[in-house]
Design an enzyme around this catalytic site. Structure first.
Site, short mmCIF file in Angstrom:
data_model
loop_
_atom_site.label_atom_id
_atom_site.label_comp_id
_atom_site.label_asym_id
_atom_site.label_seq_id
_atom_site.Cartn_x
_atom_site.Cartn_y
_atom_site.Cartn_z
N LYS A 35 11.07 -7.37 9.66
CA LYS A 35 9.89 -6.52 9.67
C LYS A 35 8.78 -7.32 10.36
O LYS A 35 8.77 -8.56 10.27
CB LYS A 35 9.53 -6.19 8.22
CG LYS A 35 8.24 -5.41 8.03
CD LYS A 35 8.17 -4.87 6.61
CE LYS A 35 6.77 -4.39 6.28
NZ LYS A 35 6.72 -3.61 5.04
N ARG A 78 5.74 -0.66 -5.71
CA ARG A 78 4.36 -0.95 -6.12
C ARG A 78 3.98 -0.15 -7.33
O ARG A 78 2.89 -0.30 -7.86
CB ARG A 78 3.38 -0.55 -5.00
CG ARG A 78 3.45 -1.45 -3.82
CD ARG A 78 2.56 -0.93 -2.72
NE ARG A 78 3.17 -1.30 -1.46
CZ ARG A 78 2.69 -0.99 -0.29
NH1 ARG A 78 1.58 -0.29 -0.19
NH2 ARG A 78 3.32 -1.35 0.81
N GLU A 110 11.32 4.35 2.82
CA GLU A 110 11.16 3.05 2.17
C GLU A 110 10.26 3.31 0.98
O GLU A 110 9.06 3.58 1.13
CB GLU A 110 10.53 2.06 3.15
CG GLU A 110 10.25 0.70 2.54
CD GLU A 110 9.41 -0.19 3.46
OE1 GLU A 110 9.64 -0.19 4.69
OE2 GLU A 110 8.51 -0.87 2.94
#
Ligand code: 3PG
Length: 212
Positions: free
Chosen positions: A129, A45, A41
């Site tokens: 999640k 960012r 993943e």
């Protein structure tokens, strides 16, 4: 559950990675593949996220590379255009979820409360999640909250490590676990891909031990 999520279930642990320099994408993917977790993943960012996903998906088609920290529909589009096979977000942003569903992108939004889980289910999702997992009560919370939500599977992320991951993986409510412990920023920065491979192998072995 779609095929990508089924693959994530098979892999068991999703390395959550922050890549600051896209030149690290290739050696990182190699270390993850050699270590036995052909999955990542890549978090949106950093400016390098999109290019890193592109490099990984083009050079390593066997990798299940997805995008994390996806906060806007536009980021989801950029991630998928770069080759991301799934979208993960820290929270449940209805705009992002609706967009992903409309476009057919597999998406696992972050949830922490029953209301958020029900909201995800109302979108037709059967995987969420659970974030940040350990701070929110960890596996014991999932066990308690999951009881009414038959069929909902969780991808706990946040505070998971080589020790506590075993209990998560052993529970049938858990699709897979996300974590950064095998791909820490300092290891990437130092170019210590051998250590990343070693920690990845250790994690992959835990999946094998627990899930067979
Ligand atoms: C993240 O978003 O950074 C992930 O939740 C990773 O959490 P971890 O660093 O605690 O594994």
């Amino acid at each position: 559950m779609n095929d990508v999520l089924r693959q994530l279930q098979k892999i068991g642990i999703v390395p959550v990675v922050v890549i600051n320099d896209a030149k690290d994408a290739k050696p990182l993917a190699e270390a993850l593949i050699k270590g036995g977790l052909p999955c990542a993943e890549v978090t949106f960012r950093t400016d390098a996220a999109e290019e890193s996903i592109k490099i990984i998906s083009e050079n390593f088609p066997e990798m299940f590379v997805g995008a994390g920290t996806v906060l806007t529909p536009e980021q989801a589009d950029r991630a998928v255009a770069a080759g991301a096979k799934f979208i993960v977000s820290p929270g449940l942003n209805p705009k992002v979820v609706e967009h992903c569903i409309k476009k057919g992108y597999p998406v696992a939004p972050g949830t922490a409360t029953p209301s958020e889980m029900e909201q995800a289910m109302s979108f037709g999702l059967d995987v969420v999640k659970f974030f940040p997992a350990e701070n929110n009560g960890g596996l014991s919370y999932i066990k308690a909250v999951a009881a009414p939500y038959v069929g909902l599977k969780f991808m706990p992320t946040g505070g998971i490590n080589a020790t506590n991951v075993r209990d998560y993986l052993a529970n049938d409510k858990i699709l897979c676990c996300g974590g950064s412990w095998m791909v820490k920023g300092d290891l990437i920065k130092a170019g210590d891909f051998a250590k990343i491979e070693e920690l990845t192998r250790e994690a992959a072995n835990i999946v094998k031990e627990v899930r067979g």
